[in-house]
Motif scaffolding. Structure first.
Motif, PDB file in Angstrom:
ATOM      1  N   GLN A 152       0.824  -1.212   0.000  1.00  0.00           N
ATOM      2  CA  GLN A 152       0.000   0.000   0.000  1.00  0.00           C
ATOM      3  C   GLN A 152       0.858   1.262   0.000  1.00  0.00           C
ATOM      4  O   GLN A 152       0.567   2.217  -0.719  1.00  0.00           O
ATOM      5  CB  GLN A 152      -0.925   0.016   1.208  1.00  0.00           C
ATOM      6  N   LEU A 153       1.921   1.259   0.808  1.00  0.00           N
ATOM      7  CA  LEU A 153       2.800   2.434   0.865  1.00  0.00           C
ATOM      8  C   LEU A 153       3.633   2.563  -0.397  1.00  0.00           C
ATOM      9  O   LEU A 153       3.874   3.674  -0.881  1.00  0.00           O
ATOM     10  CB  LEU A 153       3.703   2.369   2.096  1.00  0.00           C
ATOM     11  N   LYS A 154       4.047   1.435  -0.947  1.00  0.00           N
ATOM     12  CA  LYS A 154       4.803   1.480  -2.204  1.00  0.00           C
ATOM     13  C   LYS A 154       3.920   1.986  -3.345  1.00  0.00           C
ATOM     14  O   LYS A 154       4.399   2.710  -4.223  1.00  0.00           O
ATOM     15  CB  LYS A 154       5.400   0.116  -2.513  1.00  0.00           C
ATOM     16  N   THR A 155       2.659   1.627  -3.316  1.00  0.00           N
ATOM     17  CA  THR A 155       1.727   2.133  -4.327  1.00  0.00           C
ATOM     18  C   THR A 155       1.551   3.643  -4.165  1.00  0.00           C
ATOM     19  O   THR A 155       1.559   4.383  -5.154  1.00  0.00           O
ATOM     20  CB  THR A 155       0.366   1.404  -4.233  1.00  0.00           C
ATOM     21  N   TRP A 156       1.424   4.122  -2.915  1.00  0.00           N
ATOM     22  CA  TRP A 156       1.340   5.561  -2.688  1.00  0.00           C
ATOM     23  C   TRP A 156       2.599   6.266  -3.220  1.00  0.00           C
ATOM     24  O   TRP A 156       2.491   7.289  -3.906  1.00  0.00           O
ATOM     25  CB  TRP A 156       1.158   5.870  -1.194  1.00  0.00           C
ATOM     26  N   ALA A 157       3.770   5.708  -2.918  1.00  0.00           N
ATOM     27  CA  ALA A 157       5.029   6.309  -3.370  1.00  0.00           C
ATOM     28  C   ALA A 157       5.090   6.356  -4.898  1.00  0.00           C
ATOM     29  O   ALA A 157       5.461   7.369  -5.488  1.00  0.00           O
ATOM     30  CB  ALA A 157       6.221   5.533  -2.806  1.00  0.00           C
ATOM     31  N   HIS A 158       4.712   5.256  -5.535  1.00  0.00           N
ATOM     32  CA  HIS A 158       4.680   5.218  -7.001  1.00  0.00           C
ATOM     33  C   HIS A 158       3.750   6.308  -7.537  1.00  0.00           C
ATOM     34  O   HIS A 158       4.106   7.045  -8.458  1.00  0.00           O
ATOM     35  CB  HIS A 158       4.214   3.839  -7.483  1.00  0.00           C
ATOM     36  N   ASN A 159       2.544   6.387  -6.960  1.00  0.00           N
ATOM     37  CA  ASN A 159       1.565   7.361  -7.433  1.00  0.00           C
ATOM     38  C   ASN A 159       2.047   8.792  -7.209  1.00  0.00           C
ATOM     39  O   ASN A 159       1.837   9.661  -8.070  1.00  0.00           O
ATOM     40  CB  ASN A 159       0.210   7.116  -6.774  1.00  0.00           C
ATOM     41  N   ALA A 160       2.707   9.036  -6.086  1.00  0.00           N
ATOM     42  CA  ALA A 160       3.254  10.374  -5.834  1.00  0.00           C
ATOM     43  C   ALA A 160       4.323  10.713  -6.876  1.00  0.00           C
ATOM     44  O   ALA A 160       4.358  11.833  -7.400  1.00  0.00           O
ATOM     45  CB  ALA A 160       3.819  10.461  -4.423  1.00  0.00           C
ATOM     46  N   ARG A 161       5.174   9.754  -7.194  1.00  0.00           N
ATOM     47  CA  ARG A 161       6.202   9.997  -8.224  1.00  0.00           C
ATOM     48  C   ARG A 161       5.561  10.244  -9.594  1.00  0.00           C
ATOM     49  O   ARG A 161       6.011  11.094 -10.358  1.00  0.00           O
ATOM     50  CB  ARG A 161       7.169   8.834  -8.292  1.00  0.00           C
ATOM     51  N   ARG A 210      -9.519   3.656  -1.307  1.00  0.00           N
ATOM     52  CA  ARG A 210     -10.624   2.668  -1.373  1.00  0.00           C
ATOM     53  C   ARG A 210     -10.437   1.680  -2.526  1.00  0.00           C
ATOM     54  O   ARG A 210     -10.822   0.518  -2.403  1.00  0.00           O
ATOM     55  CB  ARG A 210     -11.955   3.401  -1.519  1.00  0.00           C
ATOM     56  N   ALA A 211      -9.891   2.139  -3.638  1.00  0.00           N
ATOM     57  CA  ALA A 211      -9.668   1.274  -4.803  1.00  0.00           C
ATOM     58  C   ALA A 211      -8.192   1.432  -5.207  1.00  0.00           C
ATOM     59  O   ALA A 211      -7.893   2.135  -6.187  1.00  0.00           O
ATOM     60  CB  ALA A 211     -10.597   1.652  -5.942  1.00  0.00           C
ATOM     61  N   PRO A 212      -7.285   0.814  -4.464  1.00  0.00           N
ATOM     62  CA  PRO A 212      -5.853   1.011  -4.717  1.00  0.00           C
ATOM     63  C   PRO A 212      -5.449   0.544  -6.107  1.00  0.00           C
ATOM     64  O   PRO A 212      -5.887  -0.495  -6.596  1.00  0.00           O
ATOM     65  CB  PRO A 212      -5.167   0.141  -3.655  1.00  0.00           C
ATOM     66  N   ARG A 213      -4.627   1.382  -6.735  1.00  0.00           N
ATOM     67  CA  ARG A 213      -4.076   1.027  -8.048  1.00  0.00           C
ATOM     68  C   ARG A 213      -2.887   1.923  -8.301  1.00  0.00           C
ATOM     69  O   ARG A 213      -2.761   3.001  -7.723  1.00  0.00           O
ATOM     70  CB  ARG A 213      -5.109   1.185  -9.141  1.00  0.00           C
ATOM     71  N   ARG A 214      -2.013   1.458  -9.157  1.00  0.00           N
ATOM     72  CA  ARG A 214      -0.864   2.258  -9.589  1.00  0.00           C
ATOM     73  C   ARG A 214      -1.287   3.054 -10.804  1.00  0.00           C
ATOM     74  O   ARG A 214      -1.689   2.461 -11.813  1.00  0.00           O
ATOM     75  CB  ARG A 214       0.330   1.370  -9.905  1.00  0.00           C
ATOM     76  N   ILE A 215      -1.186   4.368 -10.703  1.00  0.00           N
ATOM     77  CA  ILE A 215      -1.554   5.179 -11.847  1.00  0.00           C
ATOM     78  C   ILE A 215      -0.396   5.190 -12.846  1.00  0.00           C
ATOM     79  O   ILE A 215       0.753   4.968 -12.485  1.00  0.00           O
ATOM     80  CB  ILE A 215      -1.957   6.621 -11.447  1.00  0.00           C
TER      81      ILE A 215
END
Length: 143
Positions: A107-116, A137-142
């Motif tokens: 979850q945190l790695k997905t947040w980091a990816h999305n922030a980048r 609510r619907a985690p995904r890598r953008i």
């Protein structure tokens, strides 16, 4: 007894909690009852003063308010990036992103990816995803 009375009552001022109060709330059994908090509380607490505490809470998979903390990380990242880092220091966001990449779970790695990704392409910002909890609510890598 109303829901308001049954909720966490450890804030001197709920619209401006201290890091210790926020941490106590996050581990309280009623932490997930956000209806007892002031309107737009997520936007109020997702600032520089509490972001370190929120990051720590998001890193703790046992924290009852972890999803809320992760949601606040999304708000913080979007707010910094969209204001060209007038709202929050770029170095601080980068520090959290690097820590999440190195020590965080998926979850945190997905947040980091999305922030980048948002940093590289600010046009990817969608209010619902970043500020209303859509990416929590619907985690995904953008991309």
């Amino acid at each position: 007894m109303s829901v308001q009375q049954a909720g966490f009552r450890g804030f001197a001022n709920p619209v401006d909690p201290t890091p210790a109060e926020l941490r106590a709330w996050a581990y309280h059994p009623d932490a997930s009852v956000l209806q007892t908090m002031p309107p737009d509380w997520d936007l109020l607490v997702a600032g520089d003063r509490l972001i370190g505490t929120l990051f720590d809470l998001a890193m703790d998979s046992a924290c009852p308010a972890r999803r809320f903390a992760l949601h606040c990380l999304y708000i913080y990242a979007a707010d910094g990036i969209r204001t060209h880092f007038r709202a929050h220091p770029k170095r601080r966001l980068r520090k959290f992103v690097e820590q999440a990449e190195e020590h965080g779970d998926e979850q945190l790695k997905t947040w980091a990816h999305n922030a980048r990704m948002l940093l590289a392409r600010p046009e990817l910002f969608e209010y619902h995803d970043w500020c209303e909890g859509g990416l929590v609510r619907a985690p995904r890598r953008i991309s």
